[in-house]
Design a protein around this motif. Sequence first.
Motif, short mmCIF file in Angstrom:
data_model
loop_
_atom_site.label_atom_id
_atom_site.label_comp_id
_atom_site.label_asym_id
_atom_site.label_seq_id
_atom_site.Cartn_x
_atom_site.Cartn_y
_atom_site.Cartn_z
N GLY A 70 0.81 -1.22 0.00
CA GLY A 70 0.00 0.00 0.00
C GLY A 70 0.83 1.25 0.00
N PHE A 71 1.85 1.33 0.87
CA PHE A 71 2.63 2.57 0.85
C PHE A 71 3.66 2.58 -0.27
CE2 PHE A 71 4.40 0.35 4.77
CZ PHE A 71 5.62 -0.02 4.26
N ASN A 72 4.03 1.40 -0.79
CA ASN A 72 4.92 1.38 -1.95
C ASN A 72 4.25 2.03 -3.16
OD1 ASN A 72 7.38 0.18 -3.46
ND2 ASN A 72 5.65 -0.57 -4.63
N GLU A 73 2.93 1.88 -3.26
CA GLU A 73 2.20 2.49 -4.38
C GLU A 73 2.27 4.01 -4.33
OE1 GLU A 73 -1.62 0.77 -3.95
OE2 GLU A 73 -1.00 -1.20 -4.72
N ALA A 74 2.55 4.57 -3.14
CA ALA A 74 2.72 6.01 -3.00
C ALA A 74 4.20 6.39 -2.97
CB ALA A 74 2.04 6.50 -1.73
N LEU A 75 5.07 5.47 -3.48
CA LEU A 75 6.51 5.70 -3.58
C LEU A 75 7.17 5.87 -2.21
CD1 LEU A 75 6.69 8.04 -6.72
CD2 LEU A 75 6.73 5.54 -6.61
N LEU A 76 6.68 5.12 -1.24
CA LEU A 76 7.30 5.04 0.07
C LEU A 76 7.76 3.60 0.28
CD1 LEU A 76 4.67 7.03 2.17
CD2 LEU A 76 7.01 7.79 1.68
N ASP A 77 8.75 3.42 1.16
CA ASP A 77 9.20 2.07 1.48
C ASP A 77 9.62 2.00 2.93
OD1 ASP A 77 12.19 2.39 1.84
OD2 ASP A 77 12.02 3.13 -0.21
N SER A 78 9.80 0.77 3.41
CA SER A 78 10.23 0.56 4.79
C SER A 78 11.55 -0.17 4.87
CB SER A 78 9.15 -0.22 5.57
OG SER A 78 8.94 -1.50 4.98
N ILE A 79 12.18 -0.45 3.72
CA ILE A 79 13.47 -1.13 3.76
C ILE A 79 14.47 -0.26 4.52
CG2 ILE A 79 14.18 -0.22 1.51
CD1 ILE A 79 15.71 -2.87 1.10
N ALA A 80 15.18 -0.87 5.45
CA ALA A 80 16.16 -0.16 6.30
C ALA A 80 15.49 0.83 7.24
CB ALA A 80 17.21 0.55 5.44
N GLY A 81 14.19 0.66 7.47
CA GLY A 81 13.56 1.47 8.50
C GLY A 81 14.07 1.10 9.88
N CYS A 82 14.52 -0.14 10.04
CA CYS A 82 15.13 -0.65 11.27
C CYS A 82 16.31 -1.52 10.84
CB CYS A 82 14.12 -1.47 12.08
SG CYS A 82 12.42 -0.83 12.08
N GLY A 83 16.94 -2.20 11.77
CA GLY A 83 18.00 -3.13 11.43
C GLY A 83 19.39 -2.52 11.46
N ASP A 84 20.38 -3.36 11.15
CA ASP A 84 21.80 -2.98 11.25
C ASP A 84 22.27 -2.35 9.94
OD1 ASP A 84 21.61 -4.17 13.71
OD2 ASP A 84 22.60 -6.03 13.10
N VAL A 85 21.66 -1.24 9.62
CA VAL A 85 21.95 -0.50 8.39
C VAL A 85 21.75 0.98 8.68
CG1 VAL A 85 21.36 -2.28 6.69
CG2 VAL A 85 19.55 -0.92 7.72
N ASN A 86 22.02 1.80 7.69
CA ASN A 86 21.71 3.22 7.85
C ASN A 86 20.20 3.41 7.86
OD1 ASN A 86 22.33 6.12 7.82
ND2 ASN A 86 21.35 6.02 5.82
N ARG A 87 19.70 4.09 8.87
CA ARG A 87 18.26 4.31 9.03
C ARG A 87 17.81 5.55 8.26
NH1 ARG A 87 16.61 1.83 14.03
NH2 ARG A 87 17.75 -0.13 14.24
N ASN A 88 16.59 5.99 8.49
CA ASN A 88 16.05 7.16 7.81
C ASN A 88 16.98 8.37 8.00
OD1 ASN A 88 13.77 8.28 6.31
ND2 ASN A 88 13.42 9.56 8.12
N VAL A 89 17.38 9.00 6.91
CA VAL A 89 18.27 10.15 6.97
C VAL A 89 17.45 11.40 7.25
CG1 VAL A 89 19.96 11.55 5.72
CG2 VAL A 89 19.89 9.07 5.38
#
Length: 566
Positions: A127-146
């Motif tokens: 649903g939010f991907n259709e609005a060009l949003l994503d949640s990849i790397a929203g959490c986890g051992d990576v760079n988070r939301n800048v």
Amino acid sequence: MADTPKLSEVEIVKDASNYLRGTIVESLSNRITGALNHDDTHLIKFHGSYQQTDRDLDSERKLQKLEPLYSFMIRVRVPGGTATPAQWQRMDDLADEYGNGTIKLTTRQAFQLHGVLKRDLQATIQGFNEALLDSIAGCGDVNRNVMCSPNPHESAVHAEVYAAAAAISAHLTPRTTAYWELWLNGEQQSTTEPADEEPIYGKTYLPRKFKIALAVPPYNDVDIFANDIGLIAIAEKGKVLGYNVAVGGGLGMTFGMNETYPRLADIIGFVPAANVLDVCEKVVTIQRDWGNRENRKFSRLKYTIDKVGLSAFQAELHQRLGYDLTPARPYHFQSSTDAFGWSGNPKGLSHLTLFIEGGRIHNLPGYALKTALREIAAFHTGEFRLTGNQNLVLANIKSAHRSRIQALLEAHGAWPNTAHQTALRQHSLACVALNTCSQAFAEAERYLPQLLDKLDTIIRAHGLAEAGILIRMTGCPNGCARPYLGEIGLVGKAPGRYNLYLGADHAGERLNKLYREMLDEDGILRELTPILADYAAQRQPQEGFGDFVIRQGYVQATTHGLNFHA
């Protein structure tokens, strides 16, 4: 021969995950339980979600021999905090369709949806991907939301800083195709096809989470020194020349382990705007290679730097870059807060900053904020900018829409009546804590407004209603609402009990210090009342509360994370 390091459980799970796939497909298809397989609870964080339970119901469900009521929080990335009206509408719809009917604005300028059931995870993400949003790397051992300063007043500078934030976010987004396969049935929205290799992160990604923020002086409204990388925009004649680079910030710690501590980032030099992406990447790779993968309590960049020394870290950075950073440029921060109300040009483009208590977008009796914002999104042609202080800026409002927006907010009981709000309340932050966060020892978002009702009485009695004291509350010491940068910090240690910290400064450039432990509400009020009275009577002109408590000797100044516990 050196002993092989003993990797943490999460490192082993990442290594075996086939680039974050694990057995998530099998977990999602298992309808017997609302939970994921144990290892997948680690991996799903990289996809932007945490498995949670409703802790209010745990005891009752256990008595009924039911498993906990599992659900999922999804954190949707909003690089630079800037969303379109269409994206806002989509998040509003998804909150009602699959979540608990509310939207949480986080202290990292992201959206959070709560209460999503396992069976609805894929539909929600689609649903939010259709609005060009994503949640990849929203959490986890990576760079988070800048993050970047949402301040709309310096339009040209903000546009450049926002573009840099978006570019950094894109550059450091994981390349694995797992996200697209699991949630979008293999659909790929990117212009470049990612392969199952991670040229920046490697197979096991980073040792822990990584955070980046960009600020535009004189406003430090994203608390850049709390980040692994903080970038201070240096502008001249309305154009960004480059950034002062700060490294090694992070606020989490563990009670009873003084070798863990919050730490503010150190400024190590200046980089031209054209090279900022390169600097961010190289800092990430040093943390990838040097960070602690044995004990996650010591895995943040702050511990890496304190272990090897800042000079050694800088030397390695310069070697990987192939050039040295130049000396930092002068700058000045005056505040880490948001300015509320109307600004800009009433006859041109104007902006409205709304105070959102606890960052929670919802409807209550007589206060239909969620409905008002949904109706505004239907015609607003500017942006919805999420702030690092959990507030919301309706930016670039057309003059023809200004009165209509105010009328809608008033009609729904959501127009900010600043005369009835103390500055203490307006500058408050709270994490979600109970009932859904598994780390929480105590309440935060649900309780802080009640505590503020009582503190407001004291504040007004001493003529401090407009004194911009920063108060921040969390349900545990992990620091999600940045409590160690509060002039008053309250950190939950047990149900109804909080540690009280004092002495941070108003611009986010000094940590606070522990003042009292294990206080209940009466204890908090008992300790703060005489200090607030003293502040009202003895403060110097323009003296912040945090500076005052240090000058008066209530606490000593924290000069570095290493002496936070001293």
